[in-house]
Design a protein around this motif. Structure first.
Motif, PDB file in Angstrom:
ATOM      1  N   GLY A   1     -51.313 -87.135  53.327  1.00  0.00           N
ATOM      2  CA  GLY A   1     -51.399 -87.045  54.773  1.00  0.00           C
ATOM      3  C   GLY A   1     -50.411 -86.119  55.434  1.00  0.00           C
ATOM      4  N   ALA A   2     -49.615 -85.373  54.652  1.00  0.00           N
ATOM      5  CA  ALA A   2     -48.649 -84.450  55.255  1.00  0.00           C
ATOM      6  C   ALA A   2     -49.362 -83.211  55.780  1.00  0.00           C
ATOM      7  N   GLY A   3     -48.942 -82.750  56.958  1.00  0.00           N
ATOM      8  CA  GLY A   3     -49.518 -81.545  57.525  1.00  0.00           C
ATOM      9  C   GLY A   3     -48.907 -80.292  56.914  1.00  0.00           C
ATOM     10  N   PRO A   4     -49.500 -79.125  57.190  1.00  0.00           N
ATOM     11  CA  PRO A   4     -48.982 -77.880  56.614  1.00  0.00           C
ATOM     12  C   PRO A   4     -47.523 -77.613  56.976  1.00  0.00           C
ATOM     13  N   PHE A   5     -47.133 -77.869  58.231  1.00  0.00           N
ATOM     14  CA  PHE A   5     -45.757 -77.625  58.639  1.00  0.00           C
ATOM     15  C   PHE A   5     -44.794 -78.564  57.913  1.00  0.00           C
ATOM     16  N   THR A   6     -45.209 -79.823  57.741  1.00  0.00           N
ATOM     17  CA  THR A   6     -44.368 -80.793  57.027  1.00  0.00           C
ATOM     18  C   THR A   6     -44.202 -80.402  55.567  1.00  0.00           C
ATOM     19  N   VAL A   7     -45.266 -79.909  54.955  1.00  0.00           N
ATOM     20  CA  VAL A   7     -45.185 -79.477  53.554  1.00  0.00           C
ATOM     21  C   VAL A   7     -44.198 -78.314  53.417  1.00  0.00           C
ATOM     22  N   LEU A   8     -44.291 -77.367  54.350  1.00  0.00           N
ATOM     23  CA  LEU A   8     -43.369 -76.222  54.291  1.00  0.00           C
ATOM     24  C   LEU A   8     -41.923 -76.663  54.505  1.00  0.00           C
ATOM     25  N   ARG A   9     -41.717 -77.566  55.466  1.00  0.00           N
ATOM     26  CA  ARG A   9     -40.348 -77.960  55.835  1.00  0.00           C
ATOM     27  C   ARG A   9     -39.731 -78.915  54.825  1.00  0.00           C
TER      28      ARG A   9
ATOM     29  N   ILE B   1     -40.964 -79.719  51.547  1.00  0.00           N
ATOM     30  CA  ILE B   1     -41.177 -79.487  50.109  1.00  0.00           C
ATOM     31  C   ILE B   1     -40.872 -78.047  49.728  1.00  0.00           C
ATOM     32  N   VAL B   2     -41.498 -77.111  50.431  1.00  0.00           N
ATOM     33  CA  VAL B   2     -41.363 -75.701  50.030  1.00  0.00           C
ATOM     34  C   VAL B   2     -39.979 -75.156  50.360  1.00  0.00           C
ATOM     35  N   LEU B   3     -39.546 -75.327  51.614  1.00  0.00           N
ATOM     36  CA  LEU B   3     -38.296 -74.718  52.053  1.00  0.00           C
ATOM     37  C   LEU B   3     -37.075 -75.179  51.254  1.00  0.00           C
ATOM     38  N   PRO B   4     -36.892 -76.483  50.977  1.00  0.00           N
ATOM     39  CA  PRO B   4     -35.718 -76.880  50.185  1.00  0.00           C
ATOM     40  C   PRO B   4     -35.676 -76.236  48.799  1.00  0.00           C
ATOM     41  N   GLN B   5     -36.853 -76.063  48.170  1.00  0.00           N
ATOM     42  CA  GLN B   5     -36.867 -75.482  46.832  1.00  0.00           C
ATOM     43  C   GLN B   5     -36.769 -73.956  46.863  1.00  0.00           C
ATOM     44  N   VAL B   6     -37.139 -73.352  48.001  1.00  0.00           N
ATOM     45  CA  VAL B   6     -37.065 -71.897  48.123  1.00  0.00           C
ATOM     46  C   VAL B   6     -35.699 -71.451  48.629  1.00  0.00           C
ATOM     47  N   MET B   7     -34.946 -72.365  49.239  1.00  0.00           N
ATOM     48  CA  MET B   7     -33.668 -72.000  49.837  1.00  0.00           C
ATOM     49  C   MET B   7     -32.703 -71.329  48.858  1.00  0.00           C
ATOM     50  N   PRO B   8     -32.595 -71.770  47.599  1.00  0.00           N
ATOM     51  CA  PRO B   8     -31.724 -71.029  46.677  1.00  0.00           C
ATOM     52  C   PRO B   8     -32.135 -69.569  46.507  1.00  0.00           C
ATOM     53  N   GLY B   9     -33.432 -69.305  46.490  1.00  0.00           N
ATOM     54  CA  GLY B   9     -33.895 -67.930  46.396  1.00  0.00           C
ATOM     55  C   GLY B   9     -33.567 -67.137  47.639  1.00  0.00           C
ATOM     56  N   ILE B  10     -33.690 -67.773  48.809  1.00  0.00           N
ATOM     57  CA  ILE B  10     -33.336 -67.101  50.058  1.00  0.00           C
ATOM     58  C   ILE B  10     -31.843 -66.766  50.073  1.00  0.00           C
ATOM     59  N   LEU B  11     -31.013 -67.712  49.633  1.00  0.00           N
ATOM     60  CA  LEU B  11     -29.569 -67.471  49.593  1.00  0.00           C
ATOM     61  C   LEU B  11     -29.214 -66.377  48.591  1.00  0.00           C
ATOM     62  N   SER B  12     -29.883 -66.381  47.441  1.00  0.00           N
ATOM     63  CA  SER B  12     -29.633 -65.328  46.451  1.00  0.00           C
ATOM     64  C   SER B  12     -30.037 -63.961  46.993  1.00  0.00           C
TER      65      SER B  12
END
Length: 283
Positions: A187-195, A197-208
């Motif tokens: 039941g999670a919406g697209p924005f919730t999935v990005l915020r 699930i996706v963003l926490p796991q992508v943040m190390p790549g963004i920082l790198s």
């Protein structure tokens, strides 16, 4: 033989010392030498160059501008590069390979050529974009691009964007698409999935990617020299002028060493943050 790995690494270590460590050491020593217009460089140990760089507001302005430009370039690259990498990761073949080539293709072109392209597009009255917009009556004067910090930021962001995309895309390879599908099924919406699930796991790549982009932007020479010209100097163009125009090599060496030391401190601190973030996400 326990010494075999060290012996195999010895040629690379000797080469690294010869082309990196020794020149850096000589530059550091040069920054403590004296210089005069008529006497040239004198091999005496003085702190005059460092006192001038650290105490003069002119140099403070140069370094503040350098890191301000690098910060906004990094921010712009993250804002546009991270979504690009996410969209690229969701693509299927052959579109993924095609758009990956589009993103990485500019790396095969000289930085000078890409920067000159921006100058041709927005270079005063003769720039193609400015000329077209004025011809259509949309603007009455050329858009200010050349010799502005905004122009340097835009041009550098375009030059360095692929590094951010690659860093984020590499981080996205660790992300299991089934986790997103499970969140949607619950039941999670697209924005919730990005915020959540996706963003926490992508943040190390963004920082790198931010570390790479910031370091390259702060030490860039060609783009600030072409877009900024002599009116808008940064630390790298300032060191160049001291070395080749005024011939004050010790002062130019002090500027270069201070820039290197500042970048090392910033990169070291950010790497600690990235490592901590990786440990939290992938523990």
């Amino acid at each position: 033989m326990k010494a075999a790995p060290y012996l195999l690494c010895l040629p690379a270590l000797v080469l690294f010392a010869g082309v990196v460590i020794v020149p850096l050491g000589m530059t550091v020593l040069l920054s403590f030498h004296d210089w005069g217009q008529y006497k040239g460089i004198e091999p005496v140990f003085i702190l005059k160059n460092w006192q001038e760089v650290l105490g003069d507001s002119y140099f403070h302005e140069m370094f503040a501008r350098t890191f301000r430009i690098a910060f906004f370039v990094t921010l712009l690259a993250a804002v546009f590069g991270a979504p690009e990498a996410y969209i690229l990761n969701r693509m299927r073949s052959p579109w993924r390979g095609l758009f990956l080539l589009v993103i990485l293709g500019p790396l095969l072109i000289s930085v000078v050529a890409r920067t000159l392209g921006w100058a041709l597009l927005f270079g005063g009255n003769s720039g193609l974009v400015n000329k077209a917009l004025m011809g259509m009556g949309l603007i009455s004067a050329p858009l200010p691009f050349m010799f502005t910090e905004t122009g340097i930021v835009v041009a550098l962001a375009h030059v360095l964007m692929p590094y951010m995309v690659l860093a984020v895309w590499a981080s996205l390879q660790r992300l299991d698409p089934q986790v997103e599908n499970a969140a949607v099924a619950l039941g999670a919406g697209p924005f919730t999935v990005l915020r959540r699930i996706v963003l926490p796991q992508v943040m190390p790549g963004i920082l790198s990617g931010a570390v790479i982009v910031f370091a390259l932007a702060a030490s860039a020479f060609a783009t600030p020299a072409i877009i900024g010209g002599r009116r808008l100097k940064v630390a790298s163009t300032l060191a160049y002028d001291e070395f080749l125009n005024t011939l004050n090599w010790p002062l130019g060496a002090a500027v270069a060493v201070l820039l290197l030391a500042a970048l090392i401190a910033i990169i070291w601190g950010t790497n600690r943050l990235v490592e901590r973030r990786y440990a939290q996400v992938f523990a």
